[in-house]
Motif scaffolding. Structure first.
Motif, PDB file in Angstrom:
ATOM      1  N   UNK A  68       9.666 -14.682  17.655  1.00  0.00           N
ATOM      2  CA  UNK A  68       8.930 -15.320  16.547  1.00  0.00           C
ATOM      3  C   UNK A  68       9.243 -14.529  15.279  1.00  0.00           C
ATOM      4  N   UNK A  69      10.495 -14.608  14.856  1.00  0.00           N
ATOM      5  CA  UNK A  69      11.044 -13.717  13.831  1.00  0.00           C
ATOM      6  C   UNK A  69      10.320 -13.849  12.490  1.00  0.00           C
ATOM      7  N   UNK A  70      10.059 -12.717  11.873  1.00  0.00           N
ATOM      8  CA  UNK A  70       9.436 -12.701  10.557  1.00  0.00           C
ATOM      9  C   UNK A  70      10.422 -13.165   9.489  1.00  0.00           C
ATOM     10  N   UNK A  71       9.939 -13.606   8.319  1.00  0.00           N
ATOM     11  CA  UNK A  71      10.834 -13.899   7.189  1.00  0.00           C
ATOM     12  C   UNK A  71      11.536 -12.627   6.724  1.00  0.00           C
ATOM     13  N   UNK A  72      12.708 -12.783   6.137  1.00  0.00           N
ATOM     14  CA  UNK A  72      13.491 -11.635   5.697  1.00  0.00           C
ATOM     15  C   UNK A  72      12.879 -10.815   4.577  1.00  0.00           C
ATOM     16  N   UNK A  73      12.330 -11.450   3.513  1.00  0.00           N
ATOM     17  CA  UNK A  73      11.794 -10.673   2.401  1.00  0.00           C
ATOM     18  C   UNK A  73      10.697  -9.702   2.840  1.00  0.00           C
ATOM     19  N   UNK A  74      10.827  -8.451   2.412  1.00  0.00           N
ATOM     20  CA  UNK A  74       9.855  -7.378   2.686  1.00  0.00           C
ATOM     21  C   UNK A  74       9.802  -6.984   4.154  1.00  0.00           C
ATOM     22  N   UNK A  75      10.768  -7.442   4.957  1.00  0.00           N
ATOM     23  CA  UNK A  75      10.746  -7.017   6.358  1.00  0.00           C
ATOM     24  C   UNK A  75      10.968  -5.514   6.493  1.00  0.00           C
ATOM     25  N   UNK A  76      11.601  -4.907   5.506  1.00  0.00           N
ATOM     26  CA  UNK A  76      11.801  -3.456   5.547  1.00  0.00           C
ATOM     27  C   UNK A  76      10.477  -2.710   5.678  1.00  0.00           C
ATOM     28  N   UNK A  77       9.412  -3.323   5.162  1.00  0.00           N
ATOM     29  CA  UNK A  77       8.112  -2.664   5.213  1.00  0.00           C
ATOM     30  C   UNK A  77       7.523  -2.644   6.623  1.00  0.00           C
ATOM     31  N   UNK A  78       8.141  -3.353   7.532  1.00  0.00           N
ATOM     32  CA  UNK A  78       7.607  -3.378   8.897  1.00  0.00           C
ATOM     33  C   UNK A  78       7.852  -2.084   9.655  1.00  0.00           C
ATOM     34  N   UNK A  79       8.477  -1.111   8.999  1.00  0.00           N
ATOM     35  CA  UNK A  79       8.537   0.232   9.574  1.00  0.00           C
ATOM     36  C   UNK A  79       7.140   0.870   9.589  1.00  0.00           C
ATOM     37  N   UNK A  80       6.232   0.327   8.797  1.00  0.00           N
ATOM     38  CA  UNK A  80       4.889   0.920   8.727  1.00  0.00           C
ATOM     39  C   UNK A  80       3.958   0.379   9.803  1.00  0.00           C
ATOM     40  N   UNK A 123      -3.314   0.987   5.076  1.00  0.00           N
ATOM     41  CA  UNK A 123      -2.383   2.047   5.484  1.00  0.00           C
ATOM     42  C   UNK A 123      -1.113   2.077   4.646  1.00  0.00           C
ATOM     43  N   UNK A 124      -0.907   1.023   3.841  1.00  0.00           N
ATOM     44  CA  UNK A 124       0.386   0.887   3.148  1.00  0.00           C
ATOM     45  C   UNK A 124       0.186   0.265   1.781  1.00  0.00           C
ATOM     46  N   UNK A 125       0.954   0.737   0.802  1.00  0.00           N
ATOM     47  CA  UNK A 125       1.014   0.116  -0.522  1.00  0.00           C
ATOM     48  C   UNK A 125       2.336  -0.614  -0.654  1.00  0.00           C
ATOM     49  N   UNK A 126       2.294  -1.826  -1.154  1.00  0.00           N
ATOM     50  CA  UNK A 126       3.525  -2.560  -1.441  1.00  0.00           C
ATOM     51  C   UNK A 126       3.824  -2.476  -2.935  1.00  0.00           C
ATOM     52  N   UNK A 127       4.919  -3.087  -3.352  1.00  0.00           N
ATOM     53  CA  UNK A 127       5.254  -3.088  -4.772  1.00  0.00           C
ATOM     54  C   UNK A 127       6.027  -1.858  -5.190  1.00  0.00           C
ATOM     55  N   UNK A 128       5.978  -1.566  -6.483  1.00  0.00           N
ATOM     56  CA  UNK A 128       6.745  -0.456  -7.044  1.00  0.00           C
ATOM     57  C   UNK A 128       6.368   0.895  -6.492  1.00  0.00           C
ATOM     58  N   UNK A 129       5.112   1.054  -6.091  1.00  0.00           N
ATOM     59  CA  UNK A 129       4.648   2.336  -5.549  1.00  0.00           C
ATOM     60  C   UNK A 129       4.540   2.276  -4.034  1.00  0.00           C
ATOM     61  N   UNK A 130       5.429   1.476  -3.408  1.00  0.00           N
ATOM     62  CA  UNK A 130       5.256   1.250  -1.975  1.00  0.00           C
ATOM     63  C   UNK A 130       5.409   2.542  -1.185  1.00  0.00           C
TER      64      UNK A 130
END
Length: 534
Positions: A317-329, A509-516
């Motif tokens: 059930x693959x996630x969308x590509x945008x911001x998937x990098x944040x899934x390391x958190x 637990x996580x901030x997104x955006x410029x200060x992610x």
């Protein structure tokens, strides 16, 4: 016919504890649990005029009222400080600040005047004190200060003592020990390199202030570890890496032991739900078990159970590509458990605590679990997996069942579990669910005391029917409505044998955006809860 067990995997040649081959890693090394050089915190009596330091911090209040230290400096310079503050429009509001270079009449090289807001019966509010203290590192960031003196021990804070005040200072400034750019080939040059922080206070307050500084710095170390782990990329922070960090944490600690269960052992225990998530990954899953024995042998432990999905693609059930990098958190629940244990060993608290971390990747592959598959949990309940991206509950349910063997007096699981919780509460409050009112109240109280707040959401039986399945005992999702609630309802079915609370930290637990980046929450809440229990 679908078998009610973990999906079968392709036969591959394995090393003793890994699915991956023995190729030498080309990823940068990062030892998160290693102890960096610490800032030296101390409390003592100072003369604000004669005390030599790179930067001196003093207080002012609304109406241009100066603290005793600021008044002494003002008097030593023929009231030039007051004139300057008036000229610059300084109003003393909480968090307002002015930094003076080469101030006249005093030994300090720099003078930082901090606003603490209005006084009520001679006291500042808890909120204003915290707001002002949080401004110190930002205000001094452009300076090459390594030695800072904070003349704030003379402030009175409503319903708080010097111990609490000192803790806020060390907890905030202690987080400067962590940097997120350690993997850059050329980390940014930062002027502020704190090595020594002195809290100026009255002689009779020094012992309590010192205790507060020790506590605050210990919490900061736990927060920093959680932040570091959360920020690391998935090619470094694997389940094996988390297990190594846990072992490193226990090294030389008589009260802390660590055991790591491999997939073979989990299979023998019947953890079909957990292993179904690991099925698609080449990285071996781990169940990390930490035991801190600081209390009496007969005392039942508190158990902290952490979700440790080191990278979450969503699986099939693959996630969308945008911001998937944040899934390391998605392993920040595990990180908060390790961070809390870091603080535990720093403080050597007189309490028994168990940590159980269920860690794996959630990846798509030919061996991955598919929507519609049915697996059997360690508790014996069969689960229809309708969405492989609802994987956190699948690893946590087996971890909760495993935790029963420790006969805990309370269990708190921590997980970046649902996007629905982010929609409901944003990034301000952690979602709290519990089957025990006393435990819920204790956690809410700890959140208020630590400024790491949680908000309780319902766990009513009305929601349980959303998890009904035509083919298994339970489905792993309950539809779009009340997503965070039905996720908690799922977990509650595996927590019937103990007082249990679930913290959904997806938004905190996580901030997104410029200060992610990782925030280290809810380490302060968890530590405060353990302090209150101890």
């Amino acid at each position: 016919m679908t078998s009610a067990s973990a999906p079968a995997k392709k036969t591959v040649k394995k090393t003793s504890d890994a699915k991956t081959s023995s190729k030498k890693s080309t990823t940068p090394k990062n030892t998160a649990a290693a102890k960096p050089a610490s800032i030296q915190f101390s409390a003592k009596v100072i003369d604000p005029v004669k005390h030599a330091t790179n930067a001196l911090v003093v207080a002012a209040y609304e109406g241009l009222k100066l603290s005793p230290s600021a008044s002494s400096i003002d008097a030593a310079d023929a009231h030039q400080l007051t004139a300057l503050l008036k000229r610059e429009g300084f109003q003393g509001k909480a968090g307002q600040s002015i930094l003076l270079l080469n101030p006249q009449g005093i030994a300090a090289e720099r003078l930082l005047i901090l606003g603490f807001g209005g006084l009520k019966d001679g006291s500042v509010s808890v909120e204003n004190y915290r707001r002002a203290v949080q401004k110190i590192s930002e205000a001094l960031k452009p300076t090459p200060s390594s030695d800072v003196t904070i003349a704030l021990g003379e402030i009175t804070v409503t319903d708080q003592d010097i111990n609490w005040q000192a803790r806020q200072i060390a907890e905030n400034l202690g987080q400067l020990e962590y940097r997120a750019d350690s993997l850059k080939s050329k980390p940014a040059e930062i002027s502020l390199q704190l090595k020594k922080v002195v809290l100026g206070t009255a002689k009779d307050q020094v012992p309590n202030a010192t205790k507060g500084l020790i506590l605050g710095q210990a919490i900061a170390k736990g927060v920093n570890l959680a932040r570091n782990l959360g920020d690391l990329p998935g090619n470094i922070c694997t389940p094996t890496y988390l297990a190594e960090q846990a072992k490193l944490l226990a090294k030389g600690q008589a009260k802390l032991s660590v055991d790591v269960l491999e997939e073979k052992q989990m299979k023998e225990l019947g953890m079909g739900s957990f292993l179904s998530v690991a099925a698609g990954s080449e990285q071996p899953a781990k169940l990390i078990v930490l035991e801190y024995k600081g209390g009496n042998k007969k005392d039942a432990p508190v158990a902290l159970v952490g979700k440790g999905i080191t990278f979450d693609t969503g699986g099939i059930s693959l996630k969308p590509g945008p911001a998937m990098d944040e899934m390391k958190y998605d392993m920040c629940g595990a990180a908060s458990v390790l961070g809390s244990f870091r603080t535990l060993v720093e403080l050597q608290l007189p309490i028994n605590v168990v940590g159980v971390i269920a860690t794996t990747e959630n990846m798509p592959s030919g061996a991955a679990t598919k929507p519609g598959d049915i697996v059997t949990s360690m508790a014996g309940l069969t689960i229809e997996i309708l969405n492989t991206d609802a994987e956190g509950r699948l690893v946590l349910c087996d971890a909760l069942t495993y935790t029963e063997r420790f006969k805990p007096k309370a269990v708190v699981d921590i997980a970046t579990l649902t996007g629905a919780c982010v929609i409901a509460l944003g990034n301000h409050a952690t979602g709290l669910f519990s089957n025990n009112d006393d435990l819920a109240k204790s956690l809410l109280k700890a959140g208020e005391e630590s400024a790491d707040r949680a908000w309780q959401l319902p766990l009513w039986d009305d929601y349980q029917k959303q998890l009904d399945s035509n083919f298994a005992d339970i489905a792993n999702i309950g539809g779009r409505e009340a997503g965070s609630v039905t996720a908690a309802c799922f977990l509650s079915r595996f927590a019937k044998k103990f007082a249990w609370a679930h913290l959904d930290i997806a938004g905190t637990a996580w901030r997104s955006g410029g200060a992610k980046g990782a925030t280290g929450r809810p380490v302060p809440l968890l530590v405060q809860y353990l302090l209150n229990q101890a």
